[in-house]
Design a protein around this motif. Sequence first.
Motif, PDB file in Angstrom:
ATOM      1  N   UNK A 119      29.810  32.689  44.515  1.00  0.00           N
ATOM      2  CA  UNK A 119      28.613  33.217  43.844  1.00  0.00           C
ATOM      3  C   UNK A 119      28.846  34.602  43.262  1.00  0.00           C
ATOM      4  N   UNK A 120      27.891  35.069  42.476  1.00  0.00           N
ATOM      5  CA  UNK A 120      27.906  36.458  42.049  1.00  0.00           C
ATOM      6  C   UNK A 120      27.700  37.305  43.291  1.00  0.00           C
ATOM      7  N   UNK A 121      28.417  38.430  43.371  1.00  0.00           N
ATOM      8  CA  UNK A 121      28.375  39.238  44.579  1.00  0.00           C
ATOM      9  C   UNK A 121      26.949  39.691  44.893  1.00  0.00           C
ATOM     10  N   UNK A 171      36.627  39.222  39.720  1.00  0.00           N
ATOM     11  CA  UNK A 171      37.565  39.182  40.836  1.00  0.00           C
ATOM     12  C   UNK A 171      36.793  38.801  42.098  1.00  0.00           C
ATOM     13  N   UNK A 172      37.525  38.430  43.123  1.00  0.00           N
ATOM     14  CA  UNK A 172      36.916  38.121  44.419  1.00  0.00           C
ATOM     15  C   UNK A 172      36.607  39.454  45.091  1.00  0.00           C
ATOM     16  N   UNK A 173      35.322  39.755  45.208  1.00  0.00           N
ATOM     17  CA  UNK A 173      34.892  41.006  45.824  1.00  0.00           C
ATOM     18  C   UNK A 173      34.485  40.785  47.277  1.00  0.00           C
ATOM     19  N   UNK A 174      34.748  41.784  48.111  1.00  0.00           N
ATOM     20  CA  UNK A 174      34.223  41.769  49.470  1.00  0.00           C
ATOM     21  C   UNK A 174      32.704  41.854  49.423  1.00  0.00           C
ATOM     22  N   UNK A 175      32.181  42.706  48.552  1.00  0.00           N
ATOM     23  CA  UNK A 175      30.740  42.781  48.330  1.00  0.00           C
ATOM     24  C   UNK A 175      30.005  43.795  49.182  1.00  0.00           C
TER      25      UNK A 175
END
Length: 319
Positions: A119-121, A171-175
Amino acid sequence: MTGDILGNRPHVRRRVEAGMEVVVKNHRGGGERARRGLFVEAALQSAAAACYPAEANAPVAAPLSCTSDCLTTTFYAERTLDALLDSPGTLNVAAAAAGRAVGELHGQDVSGDEWAWLPKVAGEHPPLDPIPAGSLGELSAGTVDLAARIHHLGFGALLADTLNAVEDRQVFLHGDLKFDNILATADGTVVRLIDWECAGRGMPERDLGALAGSLLTETIRRATVREAGGEARELLERVDEGTQKAWSAIAGFLTAYRTVSSAPGLDSRRMVHMTAYALLCRALSYTQTTYEFDRLPKLLVRVASNMAAQPHTFVGRFT
């Protein structure tokens, strides 16, 4: 919320649901309706672990469905970055280790079909716009005062270009990359990232601004509570002394991040704006907890205001 408390954190508990032993997380101070849960976090954390090469010392681990003692023995035995603030050298070592880890995470290709579910962060959302009158009774006086100050300073307009930017660098963010979600060994050489329930796609500056904002907030908080009262000049001197530790760790993090060949390039102006946004998020979290718009959130808003209005004076900190 029933169940056994984990890691001395009342909002994180182990219990049995549908015949399965699980770990459940709520918002701090929230009831069942505020539940965040670790079911989604388990999937996101497993996906994050999959981003790292098999031979790497991955800073995340597939959580085994978040059961048994994984969270208590593997994670909470280590210390969060704020525990290293009194040892700046060790803090910088841990920050560098975290920078390399996050650089590798951001550098992974998540454009394939197998990542389509990401999903969107998620994240906190400070009140940049006026609060509807009908909602005022649901908020603390401190939050209302903070929202009024934020609106008066025009943060919505100042940060609009960054917050509304088309995120073409997905990118894959921790969030939720703040200091208390990065655990480190005593010597700072090994780090582990926890609390992945806000993870998702987004621009890399969001993660890095969140970490910078959290470290700056913690050093400012320590400066404001170290001594009751005191002259304004003394307070600012303590704040300046403390934030130098934070800036040093931030510099170490970014230097190590940029050594990762696959890590995306960073927009320094966006970094400044996302750090300002993170400071506002921390101020909001504080006023929601304490119900007061006092010295700490006022200082955070002042720093955020300087960053948002004059980003060119801070760009050098992030290059």
